[in-house]
Design a protein around this motif. Structure first.
Motif, PDB file in Angstrom:
ATOM      1  N   GLU A  48       0.752  -0.956  -0.391  1.00  0.00           N
ATOM      2  CA  GLU A  48       0.615   0.207  -0.294  1.00  0.00           C
ATOM      3  C   GLU A  48       1.172   1.725   0.293  1.00  0.00           C
ATOM      4  OE1 GLU A  48      -2.828   2.384   2.937  1.00  0.00           O
ATOM      5  OE2 GLU A  48      -3.313   0.312   2.864  1.00  0.00           O
ATOM      6  N   ARG A  49       1.869   1.301   0.797  1.00  0.00           N
ATOM      7  CA  ARG A  49       2.744   2.287   1.078  1.00  0.00           C
ATOM      8  C   ARG A  49       3.655   2.269  -0.858  1.00  0.00           C
ATOM      9  NH1 ARG A  49       4.601   3.752   6.753  1.00  0.00           N
ATOM     10  NH2 ARG A  49       4.881   5.524   5.751  1.00  0.00           N
ATOM     11  N   ASN A  50       4.182   1.416  -0.895  1.00  0.00           N
ATOM     12  CA  ASN A  50       5.258   1.218  -2.370  1.00  0.00           C
ATOM     13  C   ASN A  50       4.369   0.630  -3.411  1.00  0.00           C
ATOM     14  OD1 ASN A  50       8.010   1.173  -3.179  1.00  0.00           O
ATOM     15  ND2 ASN A  50       8.469  -0.745  -2.385  1.00  0.00           N
TER      16      ASN A  50
END
Length: 174
Positions: A48-50
């Motif tokens: 989600e963050r990458n």
């Protein structure tokens, strides 16, 4: 080492996950890593963050005719979600496969990140690097980055305190 032919830099795709995760694990070093060495079970590279769209990759063909493999990657992101900071992009990860070192992969990725940051409307690019990572600092300086700040003793790694060096450079008008 066989000579390498670098392919054009491209944006990563989900299918690159396994190669990028392996590249991250195989290049882990106390020279640049502030997180512990990865141990099984391994997490996927993308999350989600990458997401893949934040990652630039370059593949290389060996002159011996081997299949192209990912030789390196660079993660390029906005440093914050603030509108007042939208003109800046930050490099949050750069890795070069051990077998591709010395072939210009890091420099190729940096230069591609400048073009991509400009395409996204940025006129400035920043990064953070550990003070003892002399090879990376030399590469960044040779590509126009200047030290803009130092966070003394920011990390405690291998029994000693290590400074976190903030570097940046202008990209010119967006």
């Amino acid at each position: 080492m066989a000579a390498l032919t670098l392919r054009p830099v491209r944006t990563a795709v989900q299918a690159d996950d396994d190669q990028l995760a392996e590249l991250d694990r195989s290049t882990w070093s106390t020279l640049h890593a502030v997180l512990p060495k990865p141990v099984p079970p391994f997490d996927p590279f993308f999350g989600e963050r990458n997401p893949p769209e934040d990652v630039l990759v370059v593949e290389a063909d060996a002159e011996t005719g081997g299949a192209a493999r990912i030789a390196g990657y660079l993660r390029l992101v906005p440093p914050t979600p603030l509108v007042a900071n939208a003109h800046v992009r930050q490099i949050r990860g750069l890795a070069v496969a051990n077998w591709a070192r010395g072939a210009g992969v890091g420099r190729t990725l940096l230069r591609a990140s400048f073009a991509e940051a400009r395409r996204q409307g940025a006129n400035r690019i920043t990064l953070r690097v550990l003070a003892h990572n002399d090879p990376a600092r030399a590469l960044y300086a040779s590509e126009g980055f200047a030290v803009e700040g130092v966070l003394p003793g920011e990390f405690f790694l291998n029994g000693r305190y290590v400074d976190d060096v903030c570097m940046g450079r202008s990209l010119g008008p967006a």
